[in-house]
Write a protein that holds these residues in place. Structure first.
Motif, PDB file in Angstrom:
ATOM      1  N   VAL A   1       0.852  -1.186   0.000  1.00  0.00           N
ATOM      2  CA  VAL A   1       0.000   0.000   0.000  1.00  0.00           C
ATOM      3  C   VAL A   1       0.891   1.240   0.000  1.00  0.00           C
ATOM      4  CG1 VAL A   1      -1.888   1.200   1.128  1.00  0.00           C
ATOM      5  CG2 VAL A   1      -1.709  -1.285   1.323  1.00  0.00           C
ATOM      6  N   SER A   2       0.805   2.028  -1.058  1.00  0.00           N
ATOM      7  CA  SER A   2       1.614   3.237  -1.145  1.00  0.00           C
ATOM      8  C   SER A   2       1.083   4.308  -0.204  1.00  0.00           C
ATOM      9  CB  SER A   2       1.607   3.765  -2.582  1.00  0.00           C
ATOM     10  OG  SER A   2       0.309   4.224  -2.925  1.00  0.00           O
ATOM     11  N   SER A   3       1.909   5.285   0.090  1.00  0.00           N
ATOM     12  CA  SER A   3       1.476   6.382   0.958  1.00  0.00           C
ATOM     13  C   SER A   3       0.336   7.156   0.323  1.00  0.00           C
ATOM     14  CB  SER A   3       2.656   7.315   1.261  1.00  0.00           C
ATOM     15  OG  SER A   3       3.208   7.831   0.055  1.00  0.00           O
ATOM     16  N   ASN A   4       0.352   7.266  -1.009  1.00  0.00           N
ATOM     17  CA  ASN A   4      -0.729   7.965  -1.704  1.00  0.00           C
ATOM     18  C   ASN A   4      -2.048   7.217  -1.570  1.00  0.00           C
ATOM     19  OD1 ASN A   4      -1.802   9.995  -3.637  1.00  0.00           O
ATOM     20  ND2 ASN A   4      -1.983   8.223  -4.981  1.00  0.00           N
TER      21      ASN A   4
ATOM     22  N   SER B   1      -4.739  -1.856   6.439  1.00  0.00           N
ATOM     23  CA  SER B   1      -5.331  -2.154   5.138  1.00  0.00           C
ATOM     24  C   SER B   1      -4.342  -2.857   4.206  1.00  0.00           C
ATOM     25  CB  SER B   1      -5.821  -0.861   4.478  1.00  0.00           C
ATOM     26  OG  SER B   1      -4.736   0.002   4.207  1.00  0.00           O
ATOM     27  N   THR B   2      -4.886  -3.413   3.135  1.00  0.00           N
ATOM     28  CA  THR B   2      -4.114  -4.116   2.105  1.00  0.00           C
ATOM     29  C   THR B   2      -4.534  -3.588   0.747  1.00  0.00           C
ATOM     30  OG1 THR B   2      -4.050  -6.119   3.466  1.00  0.00           O
ATOM     31  CG2 THR B   2      -3.596  -6.386   1.130  1.00  0.00           C
ATOM     32  N   LEU B   3      -3.608  -3.464  -0.176  1.00  0.00           N
ATOM     33  CA  LEU B   3      -3.931  -3.036  -1.533  1.00  0.00           C
ATOM     34  C   LEU B   3      -4.053  -4.265  -2.428  1.00  0.00           C
ATOM     35  CD1 LEU B   3      -4.354  -0.558  -3.377  1.00  0.00           C
ATOM     36  CD2 LEU B   3      -1.925  -0.708  -3.958  1.00  0.00           C
ATOM     37  N   LEU B   4      -5.204  -4.393  -3.090  1.00  0.00           N
ATOM     38  CA  LEU B   4      -5.457  -5.523  -3.981  1.00  0.00           C
ATOM     39  C   LEU B   4      -5.599  -5.036  -5.417  1.00  0.00           C
ATOM     40  CD1 LEU B   4      -8.089  -7.550  -1.894  1.00  0.00           C
ATOM     41  CD2 LEU B   4      -5.601  -7.858  -1.980  1.00  0.00           C
TER      42      LEU B   4
ATOM     43  N   LEU C   1     -12.194   1.847  -3.664  1.00  0.00           N
ATOM     44  CA  LEU C   1     -11.656   1.772  -5.021  1.00  0.00           C
ATOM     45  C   LEU C   1     -10.704   2.943  -5.273  1.00  0.00           C
ATOM     46  CD1 LEU C   1     -11.694   0.212  -7.678  1.00  0.00           C
ATOM     47  CD2 LEU C   1     -13.610   1.642  -8.417  1.00  0.00           C
ATOM     48  N   ILE C   2      -9.466   2.631  -5.608  1.00  0.00           N
ATOM     49  CA  ILE C   2      -8.444   3.643  -5.858  1.00  0.00           C
ATOM     50  C   ILE C   2      -8.329   3.964  -7.341  1.00  0.00           C
ATOM     51  CG2 ILE C   2      -5.992   4.202  -5.613  1.00  0.00           C
ATOM     52  CD1 ILE C   2      -7.553   4.133  -2.983  1.00  0.00           C
ATOM     53  N   SER C   3      -8.405   2.943  -8.182  1.00  0.00           N
ATOM     54  CA  SER C   3      -8.326   3.153  -9.628  1.00  0.00           C
ATOM     55  C   SER C   3      -9.130   2.082 -10.343  1.00  0.00           C
ATOM     56  CB  SER C   3      -6.868   3.127 -10.103  1.00  0.00           C
ATOM     57  OG  SER C   3      -6.303   1.838  -9.915  1.00  0.00           O
ATOM     58  N   GLY C   4      -9.545   2.392 -11.585  1.00  0.00           N
ATOM     59  CA  GLY C   4     -10.324   1.435 -12.360  1.00  0.00           C
ATOM     60  C   GLY C   4     -11.818   1.646 -12.216  1.00  0.00           C
ATOM     61  N   GLN C   5     -12.589   0.622 -12.510  1.00  0.00           N
ATOM     62  CA  GLN C   5     -14.049   0.674 -12.421  1.00  0.00           C
ATOM     63  C   GLN C   5     -14.580  -0.716 -12.090  1.00  0.00           C
ATOM     64  OE1 GLN C   5     -16.387   1.403 -16.042  1.00  0.00           O
ATOM     65  NE2 GLN C   5     -17.693   2.807 -14.905  1.00  0.00           N
ATOM     66  N   LEU C   6     -15.582  -0.767 -11.217  1.00  0.00           N
ATOM     67  CA  LEU C   6     -16.208  -2.024 -10.825  1.00  0.00           C
ATOM     68  C   LEU C   6     -17.674  -2.030 -11.220  1.00  0.00           C
ATOM     69  CD1 LEU C   6     -14.763  -2.397  -7.195  1.00  0.00           C
ATOM     70  CD2 LEU C   6     -13.762  -3.194  -9.345  1.00  0.00           C
ATOM     71  N   LYS C   7     -18.223  -3.233 -11.381  1.00  0.00           N
ATOM     72  CA  LYS C   7     -19.639  -3.409 -11.704  1.00  0.00           C
ATOM     73  C   LYS C   7     -20.296  -4.260 -10.626  1.00  0.00           C
ATOM     74  CE  LYS C   7     -20.753  -6.480 -14.789  1.00  0.00           C
ATOM     75  NZ  LYS C   7     -20.922  -7.191 -16.072  1.00  0.00           N
ATOM     76  N   THR C   8     -21.429  -3.801 -10.120  1.00  0.00           N
ATOM     77  CA  THR C   8     -22.208  -4.565  -9.149  1.00  0.00           C
ATOM     78  C   THR C   8     -23.419  -5.161  -9.856  1.00  0.00           C
ATOM     79  OG1 THR C   8     -21.545  -3.095  -7.346  1.00  0.00           O
ATOM     80  CG2 THR C   8     -23.459  -4.488  -6.960  1.00  0.00           C
ATOM     81  N   SER C   9     -23.626  -6.464  -9.699  1.00  0.00           N
ATOM     82  CA  SER C   9     -24.734  -7.122 -10.382  1.00  0.00           C
ATOM     83  C   SER C   9     -25.280  -8.258  -9.533  1.00  0.00           C
ATOM     84  CB  SER C   9     -24.281  -7.666 -11.742  1.00  0.00           C
ATOM     85  OG  SER C   9     -23.279  -8.652 -11.567  1.00  0.00           O
ATOM     86  N   SER C  10     -26.515  -8.621  -9.826  1.00  0.00           N
ATOM     87  CA  SER C  10     -27.166  -9.740  -9.163  1.00  0.00           C
ATOM     88  C   SER C  10     -27.540 -10.761 -10.236  1.00  0.00           C
ATOM     89  CB  SER C  10     -28.417  -9.260  -8.422  1.00  0.00           C
ATOM     90  OG  SER C  10     -29.087 -10.335  -7.807  1.00  0.00           O
ATOM     91  N   VAL C  11     -27.509 -12.033  -9.888  1.00  0.00           N
ATOM     92  CA  VAL C  11     -27.827 -13.083 -10.847  1.00  0.00           C
ATOM     93  C   VAL C  11     -29.021 -13.890 -10.343  1.00  0.00           C
ATOM     94  CG1 VAL C  11     -27.004 -15.163 -12.009  1.00  0.00           C
ATOM     95  CG2 VAL C  11     -25.451 -13.254 -11.633  1.00  0.00           C
ATOM     96  N   THR C  12     -30.036 -14.022 -11.186  1.00  0.00           N
ATOM     97  CA  THR C  12     -31.192 -14.838 -10.863  1.00  0.00           C
ATOM     98  C   THR C  12     -31.416 -15.847 -11.975  1.00  0.00           C
ATOM     99  OG1 THR C  12     -32.790 -13.378 -11.981  1.00  0.00           O
ATOM    100  CG2 THR C  12     -32.268 -12.876  -9.676  1.00  0.00           C
ATOM    101  N   GLU C  13     -32.110 -16.931 -11.662  1.00  0.00           N
ATOM    102  CA  GLU C  13     -32.399 -17.951 -12.672  1.00  0.00           C
ATOM    103  C   GLU C  13     -33.312 -17.392 -13.758  1.00  0.00           C
ATOM    104  OE1 GLU C  13     -33.976 -21.396 -10.838  1.00  0.00           O
ATOM    105  OE2 GLU C  13     -32.140 -21.899  -9.738  1.00  0.00           O
ATOM    106  N   GLU C  14     -34.192 -16.460 -13.366  1.00  0.00           N
ATOM    107  CA  GLU C  14     -35.168 -15.945 -14.319  1.00  0.00           C
ATOM    108  C   GLU C  14     -34.550 -15.017 -15.357  1.00  0.00           C
ATOM    109  OE1 GLU C  14     -35.421 -15.644 -11.059  1.00  0.00           O
ATOM    110  OE2 GLU C  14     -37.209 -16.720 -10.379  1.00  0.00           O
ATOM    111  N   THR C  15     -33.667 -14.121 -14.906  1.00  0.00           N
ATOM    112  CA  THR C  15     -33.186 -13.071 -15.805  1.00  0.00           C
ATOM    113  C   THR C  15     -31.693 -13.110 -16.065  1.00  0.00           C
ATOM    114  OG1 THR C  15     -32.870 -11.546 -13.972  1.00  0.00           O
ATOM    115  CG2 THR C  15     -35.026 -11.533 -15.045  1.00  0.00           C
TER     116      THR C  15
ATOM    117  N   GLU D   1      -7.543  -1.242  -8.826  1.00  0.00           N
ATOM    118  CA  GLU D   1      -6.872  -1.405  -7.537  1.00  0.00           C
ATOM    119  C   GLU D   1      -7.774  -0.858  -6.435  1.00  0.00           C
ATOM    120  OE1 GLU D   1      -3.016   0.386  -7.583  1.00  0.00           O
ATOM    121  OE2 GLU D   1      -2.154  -1.161  -8.873  1.00  0.00           O
ATOM    122  N   ALA D   2      -7.801  -1.583  -5.319  1.00  0.00           N
ATOM    123  CA  ALA D   2      -8.650  -1.178  -4.202  1.00  0.00           C
ATOM    124  C   ALA D   2      -7.954  -1.462  -2.882  1.00  0.00           C
ATOM    125  CB  ALA D   2      -9.989  -1.915  -4.256  1.00  0.00           C
TER     126      ALA D   2
END
Length: 238
Positions: free
Chosen positions: A7-10, A40-43, A64-78, A114-115
């Motif tokens: 984990v950098s100081s920044n 903390s840990t940087l992943l 979240l420090i850099s990049g982009q994430l997507k949150t989604s849910s999965v169902t059998e129907e859709t 990175e997060a």
């Protein structure tokens, strides 16, 4: 599989600022926030790599420090139902890490990301034996709840309008025009909407029934078809 980095100081500085301003820990003292960040840990995540999987225990939260994430849910129907996207500065998973409950959605990396990760075991060690830190966390959660309530009250949104606005947005973001071109189909179920909006399923069902009576939508077990695009937009702007 994620890669653990130093984990950098920044990164620590950014994580500290975000925790102090944009999270449930915002009412905790600077000393408590410093202690959390120091553990903390940087992943690092590759594109399309899972950050969280739906149903897994909530053993950490991430900033979240850099990049982009997507949150989604999965169902059998859709299949996959996209709940939203997170940009740098977003805090992900803080409720699950507080109560230890299972993840309610999948989170994946849209691009290399990175997060800063903060683990539940470390939070319990820091906050569990510190009553002032515990009260700070409770105050932060209450602040967030008040802001959420004020957002709805300030815009005069009742549940019916909220659901119409949600459908209007989903129609624009992920709707598909029917072959005849007179309607737009959205692959979403009542359960998806209930989870996404945090409303009881009965409330969602009643609101959808009213939209059907108004001849704005049609529903099936796996989708909602918008048959009056202008009418739905008007219902969302009430």
């Amino acid at each position: 599989m994620s890669t653990t980095l130093a984990v950098s100081s920044n990164a620590r500085s950014r994580a500290r600022d975000i925790l102090a301003k944009e999270s449930a820990f915002s009412r905790c003292s600077p000393a408590v926030i410093d202690a959390i960040v120091e553990r903390s840990t940087l992943l690092s995540f590759k594109r399309d790599e899972y950050v969280y999987r739906q149903g897994e225990p909530g053993d950490n939260m991430m900033i979240l420090i850099s990049g982009q994430l997507k949150t989604s849910s999965v169902t059998e129907e859709t299949g996959e139902f996209v709940l939203g996207y997170q940009k740098p500065g977003s805090v992900i998973g803080e409720i699950a890490v507080i109560d230890g409950g299972p993840r309610t959605a999948n989170v994946t990396a849209v691009e290399p990301s990175e997060a800063v990760a903060i683990y539940r075991r470390d939070l319990l060690m820091i906050i569990g034996g510190n009553p002032l830190a515990m009260f700070g966390l409770l105050e932060g959660l209450c602040d967030r709840l008040r802001r959420t309530n004020a957002l709805f009250e300030g815009h005069g949104l009742d549940s019916d309008t909220t659901i119409a606005a949600c459908l209007n947005r989903l129609m624009r973001d992920r709707g598909k025009a029917t072959p005849e071109g007179t309607a737009v189909e959205i692959k979403v179920t009542q359960s998806d909407l209930s989870c996404f909006l945090g409303l009881p399923r009965e409330t969602v069902s009643r609101a959808l029934s009213e939209l059907m009576v108004a001849n704005l939508i049609e529903t099936t077990a796996t989708s909602i078809k918008v048959i009056d695009l202008k009418g739905l937009a008007a219902a969302a702007d009430r």
